[in-house]
Motif scaffolding. Structure first.
Motif, mmCIF file in Angstrom:
data_model
loop_
_atom_site.group_PDB
_atom_site.id
_atom_site.type_symbol
_atom_site.label_atom_id
_atom_site.label_comp_id
_atom_site.label_asym_id
_atom_site.label_seq_id
_atom_site.Cartn_x
_atom_site.Cartn_y
_atom_site.Cartn_z
ATOM 1 N N TYR A 1 36.920 6.988 6.658
ATOM 2 C CA TYR A 1 36.256 6.634 7.911
ATOM 3 C C TYR A 1 36.663 5.250 8.395
ATOM 4 C CZ TYR A 1 32.152 6.485 11.087
ATOM 5 O OH TYR A 1 31.324 6.425 12.166
ATOM 6 N N LEU A 2 36.898 5.134 9.702
ATOM 7 C CA LEU A 2 37.134 3.867 10.400
ATOM 8 C C LEU A 2 38.296 3.061 9.830
ATOM 9 C CD1 LEU A 2 33.713 2.407 11.537
ATOM 10 C CD2 LEU A 2 35.161 4.164 12.554
ATOM 11 N N HIS A 3 39.439 3.699 9.806
ATOM 12 C CA HIS A 3 40.690 2.969 9.599
ATOM 13 C C HIS A 3 41.727 3.562 10.536
ATOM 14 C CE1 HIS A 3 42.280 6.256 7.068
ATOM 15 N NE2 HIS A 3 41.126 6.234 6.409
ATOM 16 N N GLU A 4 42.967 3.104 10.464
ATOM 17 C CA GLU A 4 43.961 3.424 11.486
ATOM 18 C C GLU A 4 44.426 4.881 11.461
ATOM 19 O OE1 GLU A 4 44.788 1.442 13.877
ATOM 20 O OE2 GLU A 4 43.901 -0.420 13.153
ATOM 21 N N VAL A 5 44.263 5.571 10.328
ATOM 22 C CA VAL A 5 44.690 6.974 10.239
ATOM 23 C C VAL A 5 43.517 7.775 9.689
ATOM 24 C CG1 VAL A 5 46.511 8.546 9.498
ATOM 25 C CG2 VAL A 5 47.002 6.108 9.696
ATOM 26 N N PRO A 6 42.472 7.973 10.509
ATOM 27 C CA PRO A 6 41.281 8.664 10.017
ATOM 28 C C PRO A 6 41.525 10.157 9.836
ATOM 29 C CG PRO A 6 41.065 8.260 12.356
ATOM 30 C CD PRO A 6 42.335 7.593 11.919
ATOM 31 N N GLY A 7 40.618 10.768 9.081
ATOM 32 C CA GLY A 7 40.709 12.198 8.871
ATOM 33 C C GLY A 7 41.480 12.538 7.609
ATOM 34 N N GLY A 8 41.890 13.782 7.508
ATOM 35 C CA GLY A 8 42.586 14.233 6.313
ATOM 36 C C GLY A 8 41.620 14.448 5.161
ATOM 37 N N SER A 9 42.148 14.393 3.963
ATOM 38 C CA SER A 9 41.350 14.594 2.756
ATOM 39 C C SER A 9 41.432 13.349 1.890
ATOM 40 C CB SER A 9 41.862 15.800 1.959
ATOM 41 O OG SER A 9 41.787 16.978 2.734
ATOM 42 N N LYS B 1 35.282 2.770 18.083
ATOM 43 C CA LYS B 1 35.793 3.864 18.900
ATOM 44 C C LYS B 1 37.321 3.892 18.954
ATOM 45 C CE LYS B 1 33.341 5.968 21.618
ATOM 46 N NZ LYS B 1 32.683 7.301 21.628
ATOM 47 N N TYR B 2 37.965 2.844 18.453
ATOM 48 C CA TYR B 2 39.418 2.905 18.283
ATOM 49 C C TYR B 2 39.797 3.908 17.201
ATOM 50 C CZ TYR B 2 40.307 -1.387 21.009
ATOM 51 O OH TYR B 2 40.414 -2.331 22.007
ATOM 52 N N ALA B 3 38.876 4.208 16.280
ATOM 53 C CA ALA B 3 39.223 4.968 15.078
ATOM 54 C C ALA B 3 38.520 6.312 14.983
ATOM 55 C CB ALA B 3 38.900 4.130 13.834
ATOM 56 N N VAL B 4 37.827 6.711 16.054
ATOM 57 C CA VAL B 4 37.191 8.038 16.057
ATOM 58 C C VAL B 4 37.464 8.716 17.394
ATOM 59 C CG1 VAL B 4 35.333 7.375 14.459
ATOM 60 C CG2 VAL B 4 34.985 7.112 16.917
ATOM 61 N N PRO B 5 37.647 10.021 17.390
ATOM 62 C CA PRO B 5 37.820 10.736 18.661
ATOM 63 C C PRO B 5 36.468 11.216 19.189
ATOM 64 C CG PRO B 5 38.351 12.177 16.804
ATOM 65 C CD PRO B 5 37.991 10.841 16.229
ATOM 66 N N PRO B 6 36.244 11.205 20.502
ATOM 67 C CA PRO B 6 37.093 10.567 21.515
ATOM 68 C C PRO B 6 36.830 9.074 21.526
ATOM 69 C CG PRO B 6 35.166 11.504 22.551
ATOM 70 C CD PRO B 6 35.058 11.848 21.086
ATOM 71 N N GLY B 7 37.876 8.313 21.609
ATOM 72 C CA GLY B 7 37.709 6.873 21.545
ATOM 73 C C GLY B 7 38.705 6.168 22.427
ATOM 74 N N PHE B 8 38.995 4.930 22.096
ATOM 75 C CA PHE B 8 39.892 4.111 22.896
ATOM 76 C C PHE B 8 41.221 3.952 22.165
ATOM 77 C CE2 PHE B 8 35.571 2.544 23.854
ATOM 78 C CZ PHE B 8 35.513 2.904 25.185
ATOM 79 N N GLY B 9 42.284 4.471 22.745
ATOM 80 C CA GLY B 9 43.596 4.232 22.186
ATOM 81 C C GLY B 9 44.219 2.966 22.729
ATOM 82 N N ASP B 10 43.718 2.530 23.883
ATOM 83 C CA ASP B 10 44.276 1.386 24.601
ATOM 84 C C ASP B 10 43.225 0.277 24.656
ATOM 85 O OD1 ASP B 10 45.349 -0.411 26.376
ATOM 86 O OD2 ASP B 10 45.540 0.998 28.051
#
Length: 308
Positions: free
Chosen positions: A57-65, A221-230
């Motif tokens: 949770y809450l890092h640059e490449v969230p998700g996965g296992s 919100k940079y690290a969760v969808p929907p969030g801010f990519g910019d």
């Protein structure tokens, strides 16, 4: 068993209604502005802390296992950036504007980097409790959570010389609010997102002040969808929220605004530039009270004490 909503429904949909109280902010401010820096690095899930696997949770490449039974050094180093570099960049930004912060301090994270804890205190920032660990406490047993609340408070007081007066877990258990109240010594807790003003709830027969927090005015919100990519999108969102609330205040209904920050998120250079621009925007307004959450709590207890 689902409770009958005709006889019992433990949620308050009314709040202050269409006519919220005048908070009477100091200096006749039209908006109380609360910036929060979450210090969590080292408190996240990792086998180094005795957890089954790595953080998702809450890092640059969230998700996965999660990687189970072993360290995930890629994830760890992203958290490490917040402690090694990001925290100092954020502190410099707030020092440049002479703005105070509330630090949501995870006990384990502060224990691992006491220099950061001491720097927060030396700068005059408030250090509030953010749990002993940066984990989901929903399934943590009551005895463990009670002990970890006490351990977090003791750690912050030992490292900074000041006992915390605020609490925010984030991912709470069904017992969190009651356990925080039973521990005592807190002016407020922020485990709610339900209003633009502080309010009271009753916990074990006693009033507990709630200073609502935010998940939208938040760099998470940079690290969760929907969030801010910019970063420009995040900055625009903060600016819009600020201008709407400030306009409401000038129209006779002052509010408060929270902004949530994370060392490993907004501490990255490209995002820090957007933070600087937003701080400069806030600084241009003279009728905004930029304050710590403890300051809001003390003001509210004095100006709007609980009734009944």
């Amino acid at each position: 068993m689902i409770p009958d909503p005709k006889t019992f429904y433990p949620r308050d949909f009314k709040g202050y209604g269409p006519n919220p109280p005048d908070p009477r902010w100091p200096g006749e401010a039209k908006l109380a502005m609360s910036f929060v820096l979450n210090y969590e690095e080292g408190g996240e899930n990792t086998v180094l802390n005795g957890d089954a696997g790595s953080e998702l949770y809450l890092h640059e490449v969230p998700g996965g296992s999660p990687i189970l039974g072993e360290r995930n050094r890629t994830v760890e180093s992203q958290f490490d950036y917040g402690a090694r570099a990001g925290v100092w960049r954020v502190l410099r930004a707030f020092a440049a504007h002479d703005f105070p912060l509330t630090i949501y301090g995870v006990g384990r994270a502060l224990e691992l980097n006491p220099d950061a804890a001491r720097a927060f205190a030396a700068a005059g920032h408030e250090i509030a409790s953010h749990g002993w660990r940066w984990i989901d406490y929903h399934a943590v047993d009551e005895a463990t959570e009670r002990a970890e609340i006490a351990r977090c408070v003791e750690t912050i007081e030992r490292l900074t010389g000041t006992r915390p007066v605020g609490w925010y877990t984030g991912r709470i258990s069904p017992n969190t609010r009651r356990l925080v109240s039973e521990h005592g010594g807190f002016l407020y807790d922020s485990d709610a997102y339900d209003d633009d003003l502080p309010h009271y709830v009753t916990v074990a027969g006693k009033p507990q002040l709630i200073i609502p927090y935010t998940l939208d005015n938040n760099d998470m919100k940079y690290a969760v969808p929907p969030g801010f990519g910019d970063p420009a999108g995040w900055e625009r969102h903060l600016t819009d929220a600020f201008e709407v609330l400030l306009a409401e205040g000038r129209d006779g209904s002052p509010k408060m605004m929270s902004v949530g920050l994370h060392c490993r998120m907004v501490g990255r250079p490209g995002r820090a530039a957007a933070l600087h621009r937003f701080l400069a925007r806030v600084a241009r307004e003279k009728d905004v009270w930029v304050c710590r959450r403890a300051d809001i709590a003390r003001h509210w207890w004095a100006e709007h004490p609980p009734t009944g």
